[in-house]
Design a protein around this motif. Structure first.
Motif, PDB file in Angstrom:
ATOM      1  N   PRO A  30       0.839  -1.200   0.000  1.00 27.64           N
ATOM      2  CA  PRO A  30       0.000   0.000   0.000  1.00 27.64           C
ATOM      3  C   PRO A  30       0.872   1.246   0.000  1.00 27.64           C
ATOM      4  CG  PRO A  30       0.100  -0.951   2.200  1.00 27.64           C
ATOM      5  CD  PRO A  30       0.775  -1.925   1.282  1.00 27.64           C
ATOM      6  N   PHE A  31       0.517   2.200  -0.862  1.00 31.71           N
ATOM      7  CA  PHE A  31       1.337   3.403  -0.988  1.00 31.71           C
ATOM      8  C   PHE A  31       0.501   4.651  -0.713  1.00 31.71           C
ATOM      9  CE2 PHE A  31       5.467   2.535  -3.571  1.00 31.71           C
ATOM     10  CZ  PHE A  31       5.786   1.477  -2.759  1.00 31.71           C
ATOM     11  N   GLY A  32       0.211   5.458  -1.727  1.00 31.40           N
ATOM     12  CA  GLY A  32      -0.438   6.752  -1.549  1.00 31.40           C
ATOM     13  C   GLY A  32      -1.898   6.669  -1.175  1.00 31.40           C
ATOM     14  N   MET A  33      -2.370   7.682  -0.397  1.00 30.72           N
ATOM     15  CA  MET A  33      -3.728   7.654   0.132  1.00 30.72           C
ATOM     16  C   MET A  33      -4.402   9.016   0.035  1.00 30.72           C
ATOM     17  SD  MET A  33      -3.154   5.379   3.601  1.00 30.72           S
ATOM     18  CE  MET A  33      -1.908   6.456   4.306  1.00 30.72           C
ATOM     19  N   ASP A  34      -5.731   8.979  -0.011  1.00 32.19           N
ATOM     20  CA  ASP A  34      -6.565  10.174   0.079  1.00 32.19           C
ATOM     21  C   ASP A  34      -7.950   9.706   0.527  1.00 32.19           C
ATOM     22  OD1 ASP A  34      -7.390  12.800  -0.018  1.00 32.19           O
ATOM     23  OD2 ASP A  34      -6.830  13.129  -2.100  1.00 32.19           O
ATOM     24  N   PHE A  35      -8.934  10.595   0.494  1.00 34.54           N
ATOM     25  CA  PHE A  35     -10.260  10.257   1.005  1.00 34.54           C
ATOM     26  C   PHE A  35     -11.358  10.619   0.013  1.00 34.54           C
ATOM     27  CE2 PHE A  35      -7.455  10.893   4.546  1.00 34.54           C
ATOM     28  CZ  PHE A  35      -7.746   9.810   5.370  1.00 34.54           C
ATOM     29  N   LEU A  36     -12.373   9.768  -0.028  1.00 28.30           N
ATOM     30  CA  LEU A  36     -13.561   9.993  -0.837  1.00 28.30           C
ATOM     31  C   LEU A  36     -14.772   9.744   0.056  1.00 28.30           C
ATOM     32  CD1 LEU A  36     -14.976  10.444  -3.600  1.00 28.30           C
ATOM     33  CD2 LEU A  36     -14.835   7.959  -3.927  1.00 28.30           C
ATOM     34  N   ASN A  37     -15.535  10.799   0.305  1.00 28.68           N
ATOM     35  CA  ASN A  37     -16.713  10.687   1.186  1.00 28.68           C
ATOM     36  C   ASN A  37     -16.348  10.059   2.532  1.00 28.68           C
ATOM     37  OD1 ASN A  37     -18.360  11.726  -0.900  1.00 28.68           O
ATOM     38  ND2 ASN A  37     -18.588   9.682  -1.783  1.00 28.68           N
ATOM     39  N   GLY A  38     -15.192  10.442   3.053  1.00 28.31           N
ATOM     40  CA  GLY A  38     -14.766   9.954   4.365  1.00 28.31           C
ATOM     41  C   GLY A  38     -14.114   8.589   4.360  1.00 28.31           C
ATOM     42  N   GLN A  39     -14.104   7.914   3.215  1.00 31.42           N
ATOM     43  CA  GLN A  39     -13.504   6.585   3.112  1.00 31.42           C
ATOM     44  C   GLN A  39     -12.083   6.697   2.558  1.00 31.42           C
ATOM     45  OE1 GLN A  39     -15.291   3.598   4.076  1.00 31.42           O
ATOM     46  NE2 GLN A  39     -16.536   5.240   4.941  1.00 31.42           N
ATOM     47  N   LEU A  40     -11.198   5.854   3.061  1.00 35.08           N
ATOM     48  CA  LEU A  40      -9.807   5.871   2.639  1.00 35.08           C
ATOM     49  C   LEU A  40      -9.664   5.194   1.264  1.00 35.08           C
ATOM     50  CD1 LEU A  40      -7.010   6.702   3.835  1.00 35.08           C
ATOM     51  CD2 LEU A  40      -6.752   4.300   4.511  1.00 35.08           C
ATOM     52  N   ILE A  41      -9.014   5.916   0.346  1.00 34.01           N
ATOM     53  CA  ILE A  41      -8.734   5.389  -0.988  1.00 34.01           C
ATOM     54  C   ILE A  41      -7.223   5.310  -1.129  1.00 34.01           C
ATOM     55  CG2 ILE A  41      -9.128   5.671  -3.461  1.00 34.01           C
ATOM     56  CD1 ILE A  41     -11.710   5.506  -1.886  1.00 34.01           C
ATOM     57  N   LEU A  42      -6.701   4.196  -1.651  1.00 37.33           N
ATOM     58  CA  LEU A  42      -5.261   4.087  -1.780  1.00 37.33           C
ATOM     59  C   LEU A  42      -4.845   3.241  -2.963  1.00 37.33           C
ATOM     60  CD1 LEU A  42      -3.750   1.576   0.750  1.00 37.33           C
ATOM     61  CD2 LEU A  42      -6.180   2.037   0.745  1.00 37.33           C
ATOM     62  N   THR A  43      -3.588   3.445  -3.366  1.00 36.50           N
ATOM     63  CA  THR A  43      -3.004   2.630  -4.419  1.00 36.50           C
ATOM     64  C   THR A  43      -2.249   1.463  -3.804  1.00 36.50           C
ATOM     65  OG1 THR A  43      -1.037   4.044  -4.423  1.00 36.50           O
ATOM     66  CG2 THR A  43      -2.740   4.523  -6.066  1.00 36.50           C
ATOM     67  N   GLU A  44      -2.296   0.346  -4.498  1.00 36.89           N
ATOM     68  CA  GLU A  44      -1.454  -0.802  -4.159  1.00 36.89           C
ATOM     69  C   GLU A  44      -0.371  -0.889  -5.233  1.00 36.89           C
ATOM     70  OE1 GLU A  44      -3.158  -4.571  -1.808  1.00 36.89           O
ATOM     71  OE2 GLU A  44      -4.020  -4.271  -3.778  1.00 36.89           O
ATOM     72  N   TYR A  45       0.811  -0.502  -4.862  1.00 36.20           N
ATOM     73  CA  TYR A  45       1.930  -0.486  -5.807  1.00 36.20           C
ATOM     74  C   TYR A  45       2.189  -1.892  -6.348  1.00 36.20           C
ATOM     75  CZ  TYR A  45       6.664   0.670  -7.512  1.00 36.20           C
ATOM     76  OH  TYR A  45       7.785   0.866  -8.280  1.00 36.20           O
ATOM     77  N   GLY A  46       2.221  -2.873  -5.469  1.00 34.24           N
ATOM     78  CA  GLY A  46       2.488  -4.235  -5.895  1.00 34.24           C
ATOM     79  C   GLY A  46       1.274  -4.965  -6.414  1.00 34.24           C
ATOM     80  N   GLY A  47       0.076  -4.472  -6.068  1.00 34.59           N
ATOM     81  CA  GLY A  47      -1.153  -5.110  -6.519  1.00 34.59           C
ATOM     82  C   GLY A  47      -1.723  -4.500  -7.775  1.00 34.59           C
ATOM     83  N   HIS A  48      -1.145  -3.387  -8.215  1.00 29.59           N
ATOM     84  CA  HIS A  48      -1.548  -2.710  -9.452  1.00 29.59           C
ATOM     85  C   HIS A  48      -3.040  -2.375  -9.461  1.00 29.59           C
ATOM     86  CE1 HIS A  48       2.383  -4.123 -10.723  1.00 29.59           C
ATOM     87  NE2 HIS A  48       2.003  -5.363 -10.485  1.00 29.59           N
ATOM     88  N   ARG A  49      -3.499  -1.850  -8.325  1.00 27.00           N
ATOM     89  CA  ARG A  49      -4.922  -1.535  -8.255  1.00 27.00           C
ATOM     90  C   ARG A  49      -5.193  -0.371  -7.315  1.00 27.00           C
ATOM     91  NH1 ARG A  49      -7.443  -6.645  -4.717  1.00 27.00           N
ATOM     92  NH2 ARG A  49      -6.188  -6.310  -2.841  1.00 27.00           N
ATOM     93  N   VAL A  50      -6.409   0.148  -7.411  1.00 27.74           N
ATOM     94  CA  VAL A  50      -6.900   1.204  -6.523  1.00 27.74           C
ATOM     95  C   VAL A  50      -7.984   0.582  -5.656  1.00 27.74           C
ATOM     96  CG1 VAL A  50      -8.062   3.435  -6.388  1.00 27.74           C
ATOM     97  CG2 VAL A  50      -6.397   3.000  -8.204  1.00 27.74           C
ATOM     98  N   ILE A  51      -7.865   0.750  -4.330  1.00 29.03           N
ATOM     99  CA  ILE A  51      -8.815   0.123  -3.424  1.00 29.03           C
ATOM    100  C   ILE A  51      -9.395   1.147  -2.450  1.00 29.03           C
ATOM    101  CG2 ILE A  51      -7.663  -2.103  -3.584  1.00 29.03           C
ATOM    102  CD1 ILE A  51      -6.407  -1.579  -0.846  1.00 29.03           C
TER     103      ILE A  51
END
Length: 334
Positions: A30-51
């Motif tokens: 897990p790398f970079g993070m921000d928020f959408l409607n109070g929920q944590l959104i982040l990139t998975e560098y090794g998983g190649h996805r946004v969660i």
């Protein structure tokens, strides 16, 4: 990253006495993070996805999951080691798709992923459409306070570039493409940079730049650049004193806290540090400074981290840490 101006003004400041507990584990870098409607959104560098992570730590995949380069909806989209993201007020999620040398946009309402900047690895394109520009590792993206401009850390080209989201045009605002330590007071766009890894813009319009092998934090104000933290030498020292006399080791992420101070993921020192803008001092606020995985549930300074690559302060003042090599996200509790 985006400023939560209204909500965070009332948030309690982060204290090193706060407990640090796992929100979720078993992630793939897990790398970079921000928020959408109070929920944590982040990139998975090794998983190649946004969660997305909810308050219980439940993981929802928003897009990606397969290494590649492809626009599409949800799991149809492909990324290649996305480093970080930023969420705009309209719900658009901008992603630094690092090894694809592109900036991608995820519509959080439809799940559609499109490419908005970059093509093949290369250099050039300033003064023209961002879709025709070339990057060499798009490592980090950040929005200004009005979400009118998107800033991109073009690592391999040693530049910070700005995309006007209305016109789609791109220009460089820091870095001349050469490797070197910029002189204090130099025109930012004409000065060298060592290796700009992170960029973020505060509500005053200051551009903060973190350099990994430069081991330093720099700021651009009114077009001029200066160093505010780090000696430029690799090390771990200086907590409680002047930031310009402190040493860092491979810092890789920034976040502006509610007071306007700068939180730094001092990655290879396995800790989070805070640069206090007014006093010019630096302090450690999380992590022991030694690589590990022990201590969860204790105060933030007693919890071992392993190469953290992300920090974020939520709307309620909670601090989140992407403890990357431990594959987990931690959060503070009073």
């Amino acid at each position: 990253m985006r400023m939560f101006v209204v909500l965070l003004l009332a948030a309690m400041p982060i204290s090193a006495a706060d407990k640090l507990v796992p929100l979720t584990t078993g992630l793939k870098e897990p790398f970079g993070m921000d928020f959408l409607n109070g929920q944590l959104i982040l990139t998975e560098y090794g998983g190649h996805r946004v969660i997305q992570l909810d308050s219980s730590g439940k993981v929802t995949v928003l897009a990606g999951g397969k290494k590649g380069v492809k626009d599409g909806k949800g799991a149809e989209a492909e990324f290649n080691s996305p480093h970080n993201l930023v969420v705009a007020p309209d719900g658009m999620i901008y992603i630094a798709d690092t090894s694809n040398h592109q900036v991608r946009k995820l519509n959080s309402k439809t799940g559609e992923v499109t490419t908005i900047a970059g093509s093949d690895k290369g250099t050039g394109g300033d003064g023209g459409p961002a879709t025709e520009a070339k990057f060499d590792q798009a490592y980090h993206v950040s929005l200004d306070a009005e979400a009118k401009n998107l800033y991109v850390c073009d690592l391999g080209n040693r530049r910070i570039r700005k995309i006007d989201l209305k016109t789609g045009m791109i220009v460089s605002v820091a870095g001349n493409g050469m490797k070197g330590v910029p002189k204090d007071g130099a025109v930012a766009a004409e000065a060298p940079l060592v290796d700009p890894r992170v960029v973020t813009v505060d509500k005053a319009g200051r551009i903060w730049i973190l350099e990994r092998s430069g081991h330093a934090l720099r700021v651009v104000e009114e077009g001029k650049i200066r160093t505010v933290a780090g000696t430029g030498e690799k090390g771990f020292s200086g907590d409680g004193g002047p930031a310009l006399k402190a040493k860092m080791d491979g810092p890789k992420f920034l976040w502006i806290d509610p007071a306007g101070d700068v939180l730094i993921a001092d990655t290879e020192n396995h800790c989070i540090r805070k640069f206090e803008v007014k006093s010019g001092s630096i302090t450690r606020i999380a992590g022991t400074g030694k690589k590990g995985k022990d201590g969860a549930g204790n105060s933030a300074l007693e919890v071992s981290l392993s190469r953290p690559h992300g920090i974020a302060i939520g709307p309620d003042g909670t601090m989140y840490i992407a403890d990357s090599d431990n594959g987990r996200v931690l959060r503070t509790m009073k």
